[in-house]
Design an enzyme around this catalytic site. Structure first.
Site, PDB file in Angstrom:
ATOM      1  N   SER A  62      13.153 -31.871  39.584  1.00 16.37           N
ATOM      2  CA  SER A  62      14.404 -31.370  40.502  1.00 16.37           C
ATOM      3  C   SER A  62      13.988 -29.799  40.842  1.00 16.37           C
ATOM      4  O   SER A  62      13.540 -29.290  39.968  1.00 16.37           O
ATOM      5  CB  SER A  62      15.581 -31.247  39.685  1.00 16.37           C
ATOM      6  OG  SER A  62      15.880 -32.779  39.459  1.00 16.37           O
TER       7      SER A  62
HETATM    8  N1  SAM Z   1      14.949 -33.841  34.927  1.00 14.52           N
HETATM    9  C1  SAM Z   1      13.829 -34.294  35.063  1.00 14.52           C
HETATM   10  C2  SAM Z   1      12.605 -33.201  35.282  1.00 14.52           C
HETATM   11  O1  SAM Z   1      12.975 -31.982  34.865  1.00 14.52           O
HETATM   12  O2  SAM Z   1      11.753 -33.596  35.651  1.00 14.52           O
HETATM   13  C3  SAM Z   1      13.754 -34.963  36.499  1.00 14.52           C
HETATM   14  C4  SAM Z   1      14.327 -36.261  36.789  1.00 14.52           C
HETATM   15  S1  SAM Z   1      13.871 -37.257  38.081  1.00 14.52           S
HETATM   16  C5  SAM Z   1      14.885 -36.512  39.244  1.00 14.52           C
HETATM   17  C6  SAM Z   1      14.864 -38.880  37.293  1.00 14.52           C
HETATM   18  C7  SAM Z   1      14.409 -39.386  36.522  1.00 14.52           C
HETATM   19  O3  SAM Z   1      15.123 -40.545  36.160  1.00 14.52           O
HETATM   20  C8  SAM Z   1      12.930 -40.230  36.675  1.00 14.52           C
HETATM   21  O4  SAM Z   1      11.806 -39.605  35.991  1.00 14.52           O
HETATM   22  C9  SAM Z   1      13.030 -41.628  36.639  1.00 14.52           C
HETATM   23  O5  SAM Z   1      12.255 -42.317  36.065  1.00 14.52           O
HETATM   24  C10 SAM Z   1      14.285 -41.589  35.623  1.00 14.52           C
HETATM   25  N2  SAM Z   1      15.346 -42.882  35.560  1.00 14.52           N
HETATM   26  C11 SAM Z   1      15.957 -43.556  36.491  1.00 14.52           C
HETATM   27  N3  SAM Z   1      16.572 -44.403  35.857  1.00 14.52           N
HETATM   28  C12 SAM Z   1      16.448 -44.500  34.631  1.00 14.52           C
HETATM   29  C13 SAM Z   1      17.213 -45.109  33.357  1.00 14.52           C
HETATM   30  N4  SAM Z   1      17.955 -46.160  33.788  1.00 14.52           N
HETATM   31  N5  SAM Z   1      16.769 -44.563  32.291  1.00 14.52           N
HETATM   32  C14 SAM Z   1      15.860 -43.777  32.156  1.00 14.52           C
HETATM   33  N6  SAM Z   1      15.491 -43.068  33.145  1.00 14.52           N
HETATM   34  C15 SAM Z   1      15.881 -43.098  34.303  1.00 14.52           C
END
Ligand code: SAM
Length: 209
Positions: A62
């Site tokens: 993000s």
């Molecule tokens: N906070 C992170 C960083 O600092 O890099 C960025 C997060 S990214 C915008 C969103 C993440 O949520 C992705 O890596 C995706 O694989 C994960 N995600 C989506 N649905 C999910 C779920 N049900 N359980 C766990 N992770 C999930």
């Protein structure tokens, strides 16, 4: 020639403080964690650019300001136990870990979870645990949490996450449709009621599950 510290200081000044983030702990943590370690394949200046970046598997790290905004809204204090759903690169979890007691950052994509764990180990951040799994069910093993952050969007908050939130705790999540969401902060009150705060329009990758 600017080094990583110069880029980090500029990011904190122009993207974080100038936009109104004022929690001293959040500002200090953003100035402490080397963002370039979480996006090793991009040039140094790009690692500190004012936007999200690809981290592989169709996912993103993000924008620094959004990371700071979510963490400030969550009201995290020293000693807190925090759940993040969507560890991605691990960057936000590392920032939270500089403030909280322990962070559980669950990630559904094994390759990203493995990489984030390795980055955390290389930096010596011992208070961040990165399980691999479907975070829409939360992580009951360590519940309840003082705050829950979900950096992925859905039309509604998964009920299991509210159930794992401590009384008085806050849950921060983008709520809405795939291309347009509102970043919401929910506070769970002692009488069981939930207060909501609108933090503005955002655009996140979807929460899957
Ligand atoms: N906070 C992170 C960083 O600092 O890099 C960025 C997060 S990214 C915008 C969103 C993440 O949520 C992705 O890596 C995706 O694989 C994960 N995600 C989506 N649905 C999910 C779920 N049900 N359980 C766990 N992770 C999930």
């Amino acid at each position: 020639m600017q080094d990583a510290g110069d880029h980090r200081r500029a990011m904190v000044q122009h993207q974080i403080i100038a936009r109104g983030i004022c929690d001293a702990r959040v500002i200090a943590a953003m100035g402490d964690v080397p963002r370039e370690a979480f996006v090793p394949d991009v040039p140094l200046a790009l690692a500190y650019a004012d936007g999200p970046l690809p981290i592989g598997m169709g996912q993103t790290i993000s924008q620094p300001y959004i990371v700071a905004l979510m963490i400030e809204a969550a009201g995290i204090k020293p000693g807190d136990r925090i759940l993040e759903v969507g560890a991605g690169s691990g960057y936000a979890a590392a920032i939270i870990g500089r403030i909280a007691g322990h962070v559980y950052a669950i990630e559904r994509i094994a390759l990203l979870a493995d990489r984030a764990r390795r980055t955390m180990a290389a930096l010596g951040y011992a208070n961040v645990t990165i399980p691999c799994g479907d975070g829409t069910k939360g992580w009951p093993a360590a519940a309840p949490y003082d705050a829950i952050l979900i950096p992925a969007a859905a039309p509604v908050v998964p009920p299991a996450l509210f159930a794992q939130l401590e009384t008085g705790g806050r849950l921060v999540m983008p709520v809405g449709q795939p291309l347009q969401q509102t970043l919401m902060c929910f506070t769970r009150h002692t009488d069981g009621g939930i207060a909501t705060d609108d933090l503005g329009g955002v655009r996140f990758v979807p929460l899957i599950g």
